[in-house]
Design an enzyme around this catalytic site. Structure first.
Site, PDB file in Angstrom:
ATOM      1  N   VAL A  11     -31.985  10.610  13.307  1.00  0.00           N
ATOM      2  CA  VAL A  11     -32.619  10.645  14.550  1.00  0.00           C
ATOM      3  C   VAL A  11     -33.964  10.370  14.713  1.00  0.00           C
ATOM      4  O   VAL A  11     -34.612   9.727  15.860  1.00  0.00           O
ATOM      5  CB  VAL A  11     -32.218  11.959  15.209  1.00  0.00           C
ATOM      6  CG1 VAL A  11     -32.858  12.013  16.578  1.00  0.00           C
ATOM      7  CG2 VAL A  11     -30.973  12.284  15.347  1.00  0.00           C
ATOM      8  N   GLY A 256      -6.320   7.637  13.251  1.00  0.00           N
ATOM      9  CA  GLY A 256      -6.833   7.656  12.066  1.00  0.00           C
ATOM     10  C   GLY A 256      -6.710   8.690  11.067  1.00  0.00           C
ATOM     11  O   GLY A 256      -5.930   9.568  11.422  1.00  0.00           O
ATOM     12  N   CYS A 263     -22.051  14.599  13.020  1.00  0.00           N
ATOM     13  CA  CYS A 263     -22.304  15.250  14.169  1.00  0.00           C
ATOM     14  C   CYS A 263     -21.026  16.048  14.560  1.00  0.00           C
ATOM     15  O   CYS A 263     -21.289  17.225  14.729  1.00  0.00           O
ATOM     16  CB  CYS A 263     -22.616  14.242  15.307  1.00  0.00           C
ATOM     17  SG  CYS A 263     -24.238  13.697  15.137  1.00  0.00           S
ATOM     18  N   LYS A 266     -20.145  19.202  12.126  1.00  0.00           N
ATOM     19  CA  LYS A 266     -20.969  20.181  12.342  1.00  0.00           C
ATOM     20  C   LYS A 266     -21.172  20.808  13.898  1.00  0.00           C
ATOM     21  O   LYS A 266     -21.386  22.077  14.206  1.00  0.00           O
ATOM     22  CB  LYS A 266     -22.336  19.334  12.100  1.00  0.00           C
ATOM     23  CG  LYS A 266     -23.679  20.280  12.093  1.00  0.00           C
ATOM     24  CD  LYS A 266     -25.002  19.771  11.708  1.00  0.00           C
ATOM     25  CE  LYS A 266     -25.311  18.548  12.527  1.00  0.00           C
ATOM     26  NZ  LYS A 266     -25.857  19.074  13.914  1.00  0.00           N
TER      27      LYS A 266
END
EC number: 1.1.1.22
Length: 439
Positions: A11, A256, A263, A266
């Site tokens: 980030v 899938g 992300c 968590k």
């Protein structure tokens, strides 16, 4: 504007490079001296398409630099972004805020003049309050506004997401803070990006709620895929049929092997813990986590079933290891429980990934790595497509069949057509597309 970006992870580095490309002067700060030295040499520590060129051009223009010294960049900054890691805390699933709190204390000591301190890391609701308390405790005279500005970047498409965002969420009720963040993001006004100002705690919750909702969509379509296989329906057509309803939308309706990455797992776990701390039970989100974990483990059984239920002594070729294409990120990748399950069943595993093998070796040291998909498939009793890299969408299927010991393909991303695979003589298993004809 002068910006200090604390943290050069995914980030921080993407955000810092993009802000500098807007014309702001950005200094990225990290305690890891080796990483900073590498960045100064133009070496990018993560794989993100276009990031190396973006960093290089802005360093050359003098708008972007890197340092291990926090004090001067913070003292000179109009805005300081906290973009450090918030990993899951061992034992309870809460977000570990150690790095955020440490950054807040160090920032406080270096502040000079009016500054906006912004949490860009994904943090639990109320973290902004604690950051402000820590700053004022360490520096009572600081002229500071603490705001929240969550990121919504997709790995593999982060630069485009930053420059053409669906929305920009800013959490602050302070007019000075709103003005600074409005000025920082003003270059995006030409793209008509919605700039949403809200309260700080609301902004913090928006991030978690968004990720939990997307994770729910993925898990929902995966369960519909299981039903589709039993009733002989095609989950891809089901997804298209419901996705054409603009109240639902087509994104994140691709069946899938389950979601992974840095992300969704968590953040959904952290959201559940935040809710429990406030005596609220998020039953849907709890179910999403449980179903997703079970699905990842079930993929090895799907491969076993394609080979008659016995993998002892069989060679399995795995194409794709990262949790999604266009990244080298292995965090909570579905390939990890899949490969582990195959090994536990007695299989020998070979694997190929276009960029993620170095990272994969740390997670999966007991398999063979191949630099080419055809070498990977040579002599294999089955081939499993785990990550939908574009390189795997146009394989020479005739050559692939010749290389394999048995023409069995388990496609966990549905990138090939069952009828085409049957015509070529493959035994082909996909996800959520019902019983398929055998070649």
């Amino acid at each position: 504007m002068r910006i200090a970006m604390i943290g050069t992870g995914y980030v921080g580095l993407v955000s810092g490079a993009c802000f500098s490309d807007f014309g702001h002067h950005v200094t990225c700060v990290d305690k890891d001296g080796d990483k900073i030295a590498a960045l100064r040499r133009g070496e990018i520590p993560i794989f993100e398409p276009g990031l190396d060129a973006l960093v290089a051009s802005n360093v050359k223009a003098g708008r972007l630099d890197f340092t291990t010294d926090l004090a001067q960049p913070v003292a000179e900054a109009d805005a300081v972004f906290i973009a450090v890691g918030t990993p899951s805390r061992r034992g309870d699933g809460h977000a570990d805020l150690t790095y955020v709190h440490t950054a807040a204390r160090e920032i406080a000591k270096a502040l000079a003049g009016f500054t906006v301190v912004i949490t860009k890391s994904t943090v639990p609701v109320g973290t902004g309050d604690e950051v402000e308390r820590l700053i004022r405790e360490a520096n009572p005279s600081a002229d500071v506004v603490v705001a929240s500005n969550p990121e919504f970047l997709r790995e593999g498409a982060a630069i485009r997401d930053f420059k053409f965002p669906d929305r920009i969420v800013v959490g602050t009720s302070d007019e000075r803070g709103r003005k600074v963040l409005g000025d920082i993001y003003r270059p995006l006004s030409l793209n008509q990006a919605p700039l949403m100002f809200t309260a700080r705690r609301t902004a913090e919750l928006i991030k978690y709620a968004a990720n939990a909702f997307l994770a729910t969509k993925i898990t929902f379509i995966n369960e519909i895929a299981d039903l589709s296989e039993k009733v002989g329906a095609d989950v891809q057509e089901v997804a298209r049929g419901i996705g054409l309803d603009n109240r639902i939308g087509s994104k994140f309706l691709h069946a899938g092997p389950g979601f992974g990455g840095s992300c969704f797992p968590k953040d959904t776990r952290a959201l559940v813990k935040i809710a429990l701390d406030h005596d609220v039970q998020l039953r849907i989100v709890e179910s999403v986590l449980a179903v997703n974990d079970n699905r990842k483990r079930a993929m090895a059984r799907k491969v076993s079933n394609a080979l008659g239920g016995n993998l002892r002594g069989k060679t399995i070729a795995v194409l794709g290891l990262t949790f999604k294409p266009d990244t080298d990120d292995m965090r909570e990748a579905p390939s990890i429980p899949l490969v582990t399950g195959l090994l536990d069943m007695g299989a020998k595993v070979r694997a190929h990934d276009p960029v993620g093998m170095e990272q994969a070796r740390r997670e999966l040291p007991d398999i063979e790595y191949c630099e080419d998909p055809y070498v990977c498939a040579a002599g294999a009793d089955a081939l499993v497509i785990v990550t939908e890299w574009v390189q795997f969408r146009a394989l020479d299927l005739s050559r692939l069949k010749r290389e394999m010991a048995q023409p069995i393909v388990v496609d966990l991303r549905n990138i090939y057509r069952p009828e085409e695979m049957a015509t070529l003589g493959f035994i082909y298993e996909s996800v959520g597309r019902g019983p398929e004809p055998r070649g």
